[in-house]
Write an enzyme that holds these catalytic residues in place. Sequence first.
Site, mmCIF file in Angstrom:
data_model
loop_
_atom_site.group_PDB
_atom_site.id
_atom_site.type_symbol
_atom_site.label_atom_id
_atom_site.label_comp_id
_atom_site.label_asym_id
_atom_site.label_seq_id
_atom_site.Cartn_x
_atom_site.Cartn_y
_atom_site.Cartn_z
ATOM 1 N N LEU A 67 -36.135 -6.903 -15.102
ATOM 2 C CA LEU A 67 -36.358 -8.339 -15.294
ATOM 3 C C LEU A 67 -37.740 -8.692 -14.786
ATOM 4 O O LEU A 67 -38.225 -8.078 -13.834
ATOM 5 C CB LEU A 67 -35.333 -9.119 -14.471
ATOM 6 C CG LEU A 67 -33.882 -9.045 -14.929
ATOM 7 C CD1 LEU A 67 -32.964 -9.537 -13.815
ATOM 8 C CD2 LEU A 67 -33.686 -9.893 -16.182
ATOM 9 N N CYS B 276 -24.974 10.458 33.444
ATOM 10 C CA CYS B 276 -25.519 9.175 32.980
ATOM 11 C C CYS B 276 -24.372 8.188 32.682
ATOM 12 O O CYS B 276 -23.535 8.448 31.810
ATOM 13 C CB CYS B 276 -26.365 9.444 31.733
ATOM 14 S SG CYS B 276 -27.147 7.966 31.101
ATOM 15 N N GLU C 209 -24.320 -3.670 -11.480
ATOM 16 C CA GLU C 209 -24.980 -3.285 -10.244
ATOM 17 C C GLU C 209 -23.936 -2.755 -9.270
ATOM 18 O O GLU C 209 -22.936 -3.429 -8.998
ATOM 19 C CB GLU C 209 -25.654 -4.542 -9.657
ATOM 20 C CG GLU C 209 -26.659 -4.276 -8.597
ATOM 21 C CD GLU C 209 -28.065 -3.964 -9.171
ATOM 22 O OE1 GLU C 209 -28.192 -3.780 -10.404
ATOM 23 O OE2 GLU C 209 -29.004 -3.889 -8.365
ATOM 24 N N LYS D 275 -28.260 -12.267 -8.400
ATOM 25 C CA LYS D 275 -28.987 -11.002 -8.557
ATOM 26 C C LYS D 275 -28.497 -10.090 -7.434
ATOM 27 O O LYS D 275 -28.911 -10.201 -6.287
ATOM 28 C CB LYS D 275 -30.501 -11.227 -8.483
ATOM 29 C CG LYS D 275 -31.271 -9.974 -8.829
ATOM 30 C CD LYS D 275 -32.746 -10.268 -9.070
ATOM 31 C CE LYS D 275 -33.490 -9.048 -9.576
ATOM 32 N NZ LYS D 275 -33.382 -7.884 -8.737
ATOM 33 N N ASP E 29 0.842 -1.198 0.000
ATOM 34 C CA ASP E 29 0.000 0.000 0.000
ATOM 35 C C ASP E 29 0.877 1.249 0.000
ATOM 36 O O ASP E 29 0.569 2.248 -0.637
ATOM 37 C CB ASP E 29 -0.877 0.041 1.265
ATOM 38 C CG ASP E 29 -1.945 -1.033 1.212
ATOM 39 O OD1 ASP E 29 -2.003 -1.751 0.195
ATOM 40 O OD2 ASP E 29 -2.704 -1.147 2.189
ATOM 41 N N CYS F 216 -30.242 6.452 34.223
ATOM 42 C CA CYS F 216 -30.087 7.508 35.231
ATOM 43 C C CYS F 216 -31.419 8.185 35.551
ATOM 44 O O CYS F 216 -31.447 9.150 36.300
ATOM 45 C CB CYS F 216 -29.066 8.538 34.763
ATOM 46 S SG CYS F 216 -29.661 9.531 33.382
ATOM 47 N N ASP G 125 -27.920 -7.085 -5.029
ATOM 48 C CA ASP G 125 -28.922 -6.176 -4.470
ATOM 49 C C ASP G 125 -28.315 -4.780 -4.313
ATOM 50 O O ASP G 125 -27.755 -4.441 -3.275
ATOM 51 C CB ASP G 125 -29.374 -6.719 -3.100
ATOM 52 C CG ASP G 125 -30.685 -6.089 -2.666
ATOM 53 O OD1 ASP G 125 -31.308 -5.381 -3.480
ATOM 54 O OD2 ASP G 125 -31.081 -6.312 -1.516
ATOM 55 N N TYR H 70 -22.885 -7.171 -15.515
ATOM 56 C CA TYR H 70 -23.708 -8.287 -15.974
ATOM 57 C C TYR H 70 -24.194 -8.187 -17.419
ATOM 58 O O TYR H 70 -24.997 -8.986 -17.841
ATOM 59 C CB TYR H 70 -24.891 -8.518 -15.033
ATOM 60 C CG TYR H 70 -25.790 -7.302 -14.813
ATOM 61 C CD1 TYR H 70 -26.488 -6.722 -15.868
ATOM 62 C CD2 TYR H 70 -25.934 -6.751 -13.554
ATOM 63 C CE1 TYR H 70 -27.304 -5.630 -15.663
ATOM 64 C CE2 TYR H 70 -26.754 -5.657 -13.337
ATOM 65 C CZ TYR H 70 -27.435 -5.102 -14.403
ATOM 66 O OH TYR H 70 -28.237 -4.026 -14.205
ATOM 67 N N LYS I 57 -36.603 -14.518 -7.186
ATOM 68 C CA LYS I 57 -36.328 -13.732 -5.981
ATOM 69 C C LYS I 57 -36.431 -14.631 -4.755
ATOM 70 O O LYS I 57 -37.421 -15.362 -4.603
ATOM 71 C CB LYS I 57 -37.355 -12.601 -5.854
ATOM 72 C CG LYS I 57 -37.287 -11.593 -6.995
ATOM 73 C CD LYS I 57 -36.449 -10.402 -6.650
ATOM 74 C CE LYS I 57 -37.297 -9.376 -5.945
ATOM 75 N NZ LYS I 57 -36.600 -8.106 -5.808
ATOM 76 N N ASP J 283 0.782 4.241 -2.632
ATOM 77 C CA ASP J 283 0.536 5.630 -2.235
ATOM 78 C C ASP J 283 1.635 6.565 -2.727
ATOM 79 O O ASP J 283 1.381 7.705 -3.077
ATOM 80 C CB ASP J 283 0.419 5.747 -0.712
ATOM 81 C CG ASP J 283 -0.886 5.143 -0.223
ATOM 82 O OD1 ASP J 283 -1.781 4.937 -1.059
ATOM 83 O OD2 ASP J 283 -0.995 4.861 0.978
ATOM 84 N N GLU K 113 -26.849 -16.510 -12.834
ATOM 85 C CA GLU K 113 -25.940 -15.661 -12.066
ATOM 86 C C GLU K 113 -26.646 -15.050 -10.870
ATOM 87 O O GLU K 113 -27.856 -15.231 -10.691
ATOM 88 C CB GLU K 113 -25.298 -14.595 -12.967
ATOM 89 C CG GLU K 113 -26.270 -13.774 -13.752
ATOM 90 C CD GLU K 113 -25.610 -12.964 -14.871
ATOM 91 O OE1 GLU K 113 -24.753 -13.505 -15.593
ATOM 92 O OE2 GLU K 113 -25.984 -11.784 -15.012
ATOM 93 N N CYS L 238 -31.019 10.962 26.160
ATOM 94 C CA CYS L 238 -30.926 11.294 27.578
ATOM 95 C C CYS L 238 -30.037 12.538 27.670
ATOM 96 O O CYS L 238 -28.875 12.498 27.255
ATOM 97 C CB CYS L 238 -30.291 10.126 28.346
ATOM 98 S SG CYS L 238 -29.800 10.644 30.004
ATOM 99 N N CYS M 157 -34.717 7.907 31.304
ATOM 100 C CA CYS M 157 -33.519 7.143 30.937
ATOM 101 C C CYS M 157 -33.440 5.866 31.783
ATOM 102 O O CYS M 157 -33.561 5.927 33.012
ATOM 103 C CB CYS M 157 -32.276 8.001 31.152
ATOM 104 S SG CYS M 157 -30.760 7.099 30.845
HETATM 105 S S1 IVH Z 1 -29.773 -8.406 -16.181
HETATM 106 C C1 IVH Z 1 -33.026 -6.407 -19.073
HETATM 107 N N1 IVH Z 1 -28.400 -9.473 -14.257
HETATM 108 O O1 IVH Z 1 -31.960 -6.367 -11.262
HETATM 109 C C2 IVH Z 1 -32.540 -6.366 -17.713
HETATM 110 N N2 IVH Z 1 -29.817 -7.645 -13.720
HETATM 111 O O2 IVH Z 1 -34.951 -5.744 -12.747
HETATM 112 C C3 IVH Z 1 -31.175 -6.881 -17.653
HETATM 113 N N3 IVH Z 1 -29.713 -6.976 -11.356
HETATM 114 O O3 IVH Z 1 -32.117 -3.203 -11.469
HETATM 115 C C4 IVH Z 1 -30.727 -6.991 -16.279
HETATM 116 N N4 IVH Z 1 -28.247 -8.470 -10.732
HETATM 117 O O4 IVH Z 1 -29.737 -3.856 -12.102
HETATM 118 C C5 IVH Z 1 -29.293 -8.525 -14.587
HETATM 119 N N5 IVH Z 1 -27.077 -10.510 -12.675
HETATM 120 C C6 IVH Z 1 -27.969 -9.569 -12.995
HETATM 121 C C7 IVH Z 1 -28.483 -8.659 -12.054
HETATM 122 C C8 IVH Z 1 -29.410 -7.719 -12.458
HETATM 123 C C9 IVH Z 1 -29.004 -7.451 -10.341
HETATM 124 C C10 IVH Z 1 -30.681 -5.860 -11.235
HETATM 125 C C11 IVH Z 1 -30.654 -4.863 -12.349
HETATM 126 C C12 IVH Z 1 -32.045 -4.292 -12.335
HETATM 127 C C13 IVH Z 1 -32.849 -5.407 -11.763
HETATM 128 C C14 IVH Z 1 -33.671 -6.061 -12.842
#
Ligand code: IVH
Length: 693
Positions: A108, A457, A196, A139, A58, A436, A141, A248, A339, A62, A137, A451, A433
């Site tokens: 999706l 306290c 994402e 999804k 590091d 106290c 979040d 993705y 999901k 730097d 793959e 408090c 509290c």
């Molecule tokens: S493919 C046509 N792959 O899920 C849509 N989306 O409703 C192509 N997301 O907000 C999306 N992981 O950002 C795809 N492996 C993945 C994903 C992914 C998360 C999110 C995407 C979007 C929502 C889809």
Amino acid sequence: MTQEVYDGTIFVNPTIFVLNKFQRMNPQEAQQRISFLTDELNRHNHLYYVESNPVISDFEFDQLLRELQDLETQFPDLASPLSPTKRVGGDITKKFETVVHRFPMLSLSNSYSEEEIIDWEQRLKKAVESPIEYVCELKYDGVAIGIRYINGQFDRAVTRGDGTQGEDVSANVKTIRTIPLSLKGNYPDDFEIRGEIFFPKANFEAMNRQREEIGEQVFANPRNSASGTLKSQDSKVVAERGLDCFLYGVYGDDLPFESHLESVNGAKEWGFKAPLEKEKYIIKTNSIEGIMDFIHYWDKARYDLPFDIDGIVIKVNNYIQQQDLGFTAKSPRWAIAYKFKAERVETVLETVTYQVGRTGAITPVANLTPVLLGGTVVKRASVHNADQIEKLDLHEGDTVYVEKGGEIIPKIIGVNLEKRAGSAKQVVFIDNCPECDTLLVRREGEVQHYCPNDQVCPPQVKGRMEHFISRKAMNIDGLGAETIDLLYQKGLARTVADLYDLTFDQVVNLDRMADKSANNLLLGIQASKAIAFERVLFALGIRFVGETIAKKLAAALKNIDAIAAATFEELVAVDEIGDKIALAVQQYFADERAQETITRLKIAGLQFEIEEAVLDSNALEGKTFVVSGVFSQFSRDEIKSLIEKNGGKNVGSISAKTSYVLAGENMGPAKLEKASSLGVPIISEADFVKMLG
Ligand code: IVH
């Protein structure tokens, strides 16, 4: 200020460059060096963040970064908007520009049951004649992002928005280390990559710990925080929080791929962080069984991931088959999301208890009958604040639904009213509290109760001392929360200043203390007197003054008296200090007890001003020097340092404004000639020593 210029000629090895700060590069040399440093920094960034395989320390990284920053300051025309120095942030976006997506950003279609996935796969088989390969793959979040690259250079990053147009958040996205600013390999001239952006769990927790430390409200979940962070006007905030990104999908005309998986692997070659098959983040399968195995595997394993996922995505791999299947109005037919159900269990709410933090903030905690959730036994859940208790209409003994969604701490999301006993007592938020008994207050516009008895306290008093001694503050060896508790119980320490009055006899008589540990503790306290002012300022525990803000305040106002006396306007003029922090600082110093603590800490010998280089003399004040050649009594660097220590300035090249040329042996004839022609006096080493007196 001394003008620092660099010698571009001294290379120890191609990676590490030894600076000789006082010789000037010409613009061509600077350009060469900048482009070398840029490539090196990009390469090491990728090795560290994307491949998790750093090859330099590091510190070395730097050094390279600092060298590039310095060169960019010196040659601002040569600084690229895609420079690796942009990773640390600093660019401010007052208003995010709206950008129309070249390819609409669709969503999706979601499914919540395995049957729906089976139906989808059956439909596809009927619609497509040739055998279908699927890619499964994760999804992720987080928040969707589309990044365009032109000729291998980051062009701009746009949020999803309404799917047709989004906002340009380029300055912020450039700070995300796993997103390359320049690509390598064989990339298309113009394409967009989508992915994402998310908050890794560890970074999210670290941020919340820091927020807690300075009395800021913690964020509830990584997804919303990632989204909020990405919209921050100050890219430095984004850089500090440590967002990450998985990619993705690649979009463009004439892409060099025939399938989705090829595109993901291609993107990896260009430098993107793409999911890896070896980690099972992405797989290829040609059967519904393969898809189901993937779903089942991640339904369990998802809790061990370093980031949150909310499902999995299944995509048809082949681009021609994707084209044949096409889109509905909102989403592609060739992909579907499964999901995960947020795991939810029923358990009994036994009691609600209340915790008091260092800043006096009251946090209600639901104590539950232990229950297995998401692979761990859950005994507590957060209920955040009084409003939440009221909204859920909690009663003691209620059977409650507990969920572990994006949040780190599980939360109560509802009550099974059918199981409520008629006699159940409603949970009413406390008025006083729990520690106290002081009447709690709720400041206007805030959701949390406090408090106000901060000087008495116990958890507040002890919490302040614990913060003071903590590693990033005074870092007092041999002293921990347990000893603070003992010192508090015995009445030996009630404020941080008391720590500096402790005697050996007092300490050695504490439980579990021996001569050696008592000595260590006192030595640790003694050593803390040398801790730099900015850390002392952080240690005081002023609301909203974290490590960074403490550094900024210390650098700008230099000492504690100036900070205490600063007007509101002077405080907000300091970089990164807004109204809220300025007010908190003023409130802190207005309190007589804080003033008394500071006076006592000053007497104890703590550092209350920043250490600045002390001048040996002002003998050379107002004089500028060009130092050239070899000297007998001192090295060239020593001479330059002597110039600065005696109030003079070093400059790189001779001009009419130069006061003296300090000439050693072997000084170049061109310099001599220039000095003579401009009438700049040429002095020897002996003359210089005389000048110093
Ligand atoms: S493919 C046509 N792959 O899920 C849509 N989306 O409703 C192509 N997301 O907000 C999306 N992981 O950002 C795809 N492996 C993945 C994903 C992914 C998360 C999110 C995407 C979007 C929502 C889809």
